[in-house]
Structure formats: C-alpha cells, structure tokens
Design an enzyme around this catalytic site. Sequence first.
Site, mmCIF file in Angstrom:
data_model
loop_
_atom_site.group_PDB
_atom_site.id
_atom_site.type_symbol
_atom_site.label_atom_id
_atom_site.label_comp_id
_atom_site.label_asym_id
_atom_site.label_seq_id
_atom_site.Cartn_x
_atom_site.Cartn_y
_atom_site.Cartn_z
ATOM 1 N N CYS A 112 0.812 -1.225 0.000
ATOM 2 C CA CYS A 112 0.000 0.000 0.000
ATOM 3 C C CYS A 112 0.846 1.276 0.000
ATOM 4 O O CYS A 112 0.328 2.362 -0.259
ATOM 5 C CB CYS A 112 -0.946 -0.017 1.185
ATOM 6 S SG CYS A 112 -2.015 -1.458 1.171
ATOM 7 N N HIS A 252 -3.378 6.899 2.897
ATOM 8 C CA HIS A 252 -3.790 5.611 2.341
ATOM 9 C C HIS A 252 -5.145 5.236 2.938
ATOM 10 O O HIS A 252 -5.372 5.406 4.137
ATOM 11 C CB HIS A 252 -2.735 4.554 2.690
ATOM 12 C CG HIS A 252 -3.167 3.170 2.375
ATOM 13 N ND1 HIS A 252 -3.684 2.817 1.155
ATOM 14 C CD2 HIS A 252 -3.183 2.026 3.119
ATOM 15 C CE1 HIS A 252 -3.996 1.534 1.162
ATOM 16 N NE2 HIS A 252 -3.701 1.031 2.340
ATOM 17 N N ASN A 282 -10.147 -0.603 0.058
ATOM 18 C CA ASN A 282 -8.686 -0.463 0.002
ATOM 19 C C ASN A 282 -8.189 -1.028 -1.334
ATOM 20 O O ASN A 282 -8.206 -2.246 -1.536
ATOM 21 C CB ASN A 282 -8.071 -1.222 1.185
ATOM 22 C CG ASN A 282 -6.555 -1.129 1.220
ATOM 23 O OD1 ASN A 282 -5.929 -0.654 0.273
ATOM 24 N ND2 ASN A 282 -5.960 -1.596 2.295
HETATM 25 N N1 COA Z 1 -17.988 -9.363 9.790
HETATM 26 C C1 COA Z 1 -18.394 -9.655 11.033
HETATM 27 N N2 COA Z 1 -17.548 -9.995 12.021
HETATM 28 C C2 COA Z 1 -16.231 -10.025 11.705
HETATM 29 C C3 COA Z 1 -15.745 -9.745 10.430
HETATM 30 C C4 COA Z 1 -16.698 -9.397 9.442
HETATM 31 N N3 COA Z 1 -16.343 -9.112 8.172
HETATM 32 N N4 COA Z 1 -14.411 -9.849 10.436
HETATM 33 C C5 COA Z 1 -14.051 -10.189 11.671
HETATM 34 N N5 COA Z 1 -15.156 -10.309 12.436
HETATM 35 C C6 COA Z 1 -15.259 -10.667 13.853
HETATM 36 C C7 COA Z 1 -14.005 -11.339 14.378
HETATM 37 O O1 COA Z 1 -14.015 -12.718 14.051
HETATM 38 C C8 COA Z 1 -14.114 -11.065 15.846
HETATM 39 O O2 COA Z 1 -14.995 -11.994 16.416
HETATM 40 P P1 COA Z 1 -14.661 -12.669 17.820
HETATM 41 O O3 COA Z 1 -14.576 -11.514 18.792
HETATM 42 O O4 COA Z 1 -15.794 -13.571 18.031
HETATM 43 O O5 COA Z 1 -13.359 -13.365 17.616
HETATM 44 C C9 COA Z 1 -14.791 -9.694 15.898
HETATM 45 O O6 COA Z 1 -15.404 -9.493 14.631
HETATM 46 C C10 COA Z 1 -13.812 -8.561 16.173
HETATM 47 O O7 COA Z 1 -12.717 -8.743 15.321
HETATM 48 P P2 COA Z 1 -11.508 -7.762 15.346
HETATM 49 O O8 COA Z 1 -10.417 -8.326 14.491
HETATM 50 O O9 COA Z 1 -11.221 -7.363 16.752
HETATM 51 O O10 COA Z 1 -12.135 -6.512 14.603
HETATM 52 P P3 COA Z 1 -11.490 -5.141 14.363
HETATM 53 O O11 COA Z 1 -12.295 -4.093 14.998
HETATM 54 O O12 COA Z 1 -10.012 -5.165 14.645
HETATM 55 O O13 COA Z 1 -11.665 -4.994 12.789
HETATM 56 C C11 COA Z 1 -10.377 -5.174 10.784
HETATM 57 C C12 COA Z 1 -11.059 -5.917 11.921
HETATM 58 C C13 COA Z 1 -9.725 -6.204 9.874
HETATM 59 C C14 COA Z 1 -11.430 -4.401 10.021
HETATM 60 C C15 COA Z 1 -9.341 -4.192 11.398
HETATM 61 O O14 COA Z 1 -8.527 -4.873 12.318
HETATM 62 C C16 COA Z 1 -8.483 -3.564 10.348
HETATM 63 O O15 COA Z 1 -8.942 -2.790 9.529
HETATM 64 N N6 COA Z 1 -7.164 -3.834 10.379
HETATM 65 C C17 COA Z 1 -6.227 -3.307 9.413
HETATM 66 C C18 COA Z 1 -6.312 -4.130 8.169
HETATM 67 C C19 COA Z 1 -5.658 -3.430 6.999
HETATM 68 O O16 COA Z 1 -5.663 -2.240 6.928
HETATM 69 N N7 COA Z 1 -5.117 -4.207 6.067
HETATM 70 C C20 COA Z 1 -4.500 -3.691 4.906
HETATM 71 C C21 COA Z 1 -3.183 -3.074 5.234
HETATM 72 S S1 COA Z 1 -2.713 -1.907 4.041
#
Ligand code: COA
Length: 328
Positions: A112, A252, A282
């Site tokens: 990214c 980004h 993204n």
């Molecule tokens: N829909 C519903 N629930 C979801 C889900 C979805 N699409 N994806 C994950 N969950 C669940 C998880 O399984 C977890 O459940 P659990 O508590 O029973 O284990 C719960 O939601 C919370 O997950 P968590 O990972 O804590 O959520 P979060 O608030 O951190 O959001 C992301 C997850 C991936 C959106 C976030 O961490 C993120 O954006 N990270 C950066 C990723 C990124 O930018 N990647 C590219 C880099 S350039």
Amino acid sequence: MRATITATSRYLPERVLTNFDLEKMVDTTDEWIRSRTGIETRYLVSEGEATSDMGTHIATQLLDKSGKSPEEIDLILVATSTPDYLVCSTAALIQDKIGAKNAWGFDIAAACTGFIYAMETASKLIESGRYKNAIVIGADTMSSIIDYTDRNTCIIFGDGGGGVLLESSDNQAGIIDSILHTDGSGSKHLNVPAGGSAHPASKDTVDKRMHFVHQDGKTIFKFAVKNMADVSKQILDQNNLTGEDLKLFIPHQANRRIIDAAAKRCGLAENKVLINIHKYGNTTAGTIPIALDEAVETGRLENGDMLLLAAFGGGFTWGSMLISWGDA
Ligand code: COA
C-alpha cells in the site's frame, strides 16, 4: 530542479460489490463493515481484466490530459502487488500497450506504500537531470488474491488505480520532501504465502488457500495508526510546518478508523483530510493516486497549496511525501 505533477488520472472497474452483496457471501453485515472500516462499496475487475489493463487506461488519460505523445515519455513506474505476471513487469506491458517506445520502466512492490515509493524513485531519476518525465501508476487487482470466503479480508479490498505524470520543474512547485521506511520483520502479519519462490504454486498450496492475502488485522491496525501518524508528523516537523499549513492530507485508505486516528494525532481538521474509502475500499497501491485525481477534479488543490501524502502497508512499509502543488 524538482519533479512536479502535471496531470492526474484514475480508473475504477465497472463491477460494484456492495456490503449487501458480501452479506450473501460470508458471515458479515453491512452495519459491521461500515462501523469497523467505513467501507460501503468497492469495484472489481471483469473477467480477463488485469492490472496492466487498468494501468493502460490510466496512462492513456495522462497522455490525453497532458497533450504528450507516447514517444515523449521517458519512464513508466508501476507500484503494484498484483502484477499481470511474475515475469514481465506490468510497466513493460503498459509501455507496449500505449506505444511509449522510448520509455523504460519497472514495477515496485511495496504494497500500500507502493505509490509513494514509486513517486520517490521517479522524482529522484528526474531530479538527476537525465530524464524529463515519468508516468507513475499505483494500481492493484486485489480481487485476484482475495479469498471471498474469508470475512477478515474480503470486506476490505477493491480493485482500481490511478497515476500521475511527473515532469521536471525549475520553479518551486513539486515534491519537496519524503520519508520512507521498511521493516521486514512485519512480513508475517500481512502476506500472500505462496506463488513466489518460497512456496511455488502446487496442488498443495492451492488446497491450503496459500495464494490469497492473509492478515493479522489487529496488529496491522495498531502499526498503521502509530506509524502513519508518526511519519506524517515527522515530515511536517522537519519542514517547520504544522497541520495549519496543509491544504490537504491524502492518507492511504485502508480503514476509516485508521485515517481518523492518524489525522487526530497530527492535529488535522476533518476538512483537510481526503476520505473516499466508503466508495472504493482499500485498492492497495491505488488509493492515493485515485484520491489525488479526485482532489484535482473537485478543485481542492490550487497552485502553492501544500499537500501531504502518507501510507503504510505490507512489508511492513510506510512513508510520507510533502508536495507543493503547481505546474512545471
Ligand atoms: N464481519 C463480522 N464480524 C467479523 C468480520 C466481518 N467481516 N471480520 C471479523 N469479524 C469478527 C471477528 O471474528 C471477531 O470476532 P470474535 O470476537 O468472536 O473473535 C470480531 O469481529 C472482532 O474482530 P476484530 O479483528 O477485533 O475486529 P477489528 O475491529 O479489529 O476490525 C479489521 C477488523 C480487519 C477491520 C481491522 O482490524 C483492520 O482494519 N485492520 C487493518 C487491516 C488493513 O488495513 N489491512 C490492509 C493493510 S494496508
């Protein structure tokens, strides 16, 4: 001498994938996706459409807007994590498709942060005096490496890209400063495990779904907020600027909450931050040049305005770039 942006363009494929479409594919909801990421829709390529096809649209628009002929282009740099092929760069394919027969070029793999890496590389080649211009593209076909049964990743990414024409400039406009970082110890948190020389494609790698993006969302989230904010603040400090001096911040677009947290840490008012993640998700190396083209189209940048770009991504990679907006 500086390198300055003289044209911008973007390309988004036609097919729309909404949160409601994703509700039918994986265990998720529109409400969860919007509240955790800010994303509402993303665009996906059609069957047979690859990164070089998007790049060709982007480069052709840059030629049209600038009035340059393909033969006048010196360099083509393409930031992408989803090249058409492992051998033969996407830059080479675009060079052929647009007929830029006097240009040379290559791809840059920095996930990214790729567009900022490519801008830094192209600007230094131009500042050397050896090359007059470069087409710099950031584009990714993320749908080619996303597992649409994995709700942790498939809700986030989209396809698309954008680009700029960089030209040498004798005035004060152009790229003023940049800070770039790499920390390869982060590679385990975000990667596509197979398909390269570490794990060449085999039935086993396909069965284990190793050709898709795997990420540890929480670790990336923390890394992104801290590092994108720090590198943005650092470039302002070392140029004796504050958020007040900026006309626009283009971060980004990975997650709305990451953007908001980074902007807050830099003390930036919301109206100075370009956010379009709700529309496109993204698009990896594509997010910044897409947003830049939208900013130009909507009149958000005028000569003399100070523009800050910042990104983070797989690698880990991260960086910022300060640009004084204006013509060559
Ligand atoms: N829909 C519903 N629930 C979801 C889900 C979805 N699409 N994806 C994950 N969950 C669940 C998880 O399984 C977890 O459940 P659990 O508590 O029973 O284990 C719960 O939601 C919370 O997950 P968590 O990972 O804590 O959520 P979060 O608030 O951190 O959001 C992301 C997850 C991936 C959106 C976030 O961490 C993120 O954006 N990270 C950066 C990723 C990124 O930018 N990647 C590219 C880099 S350039």
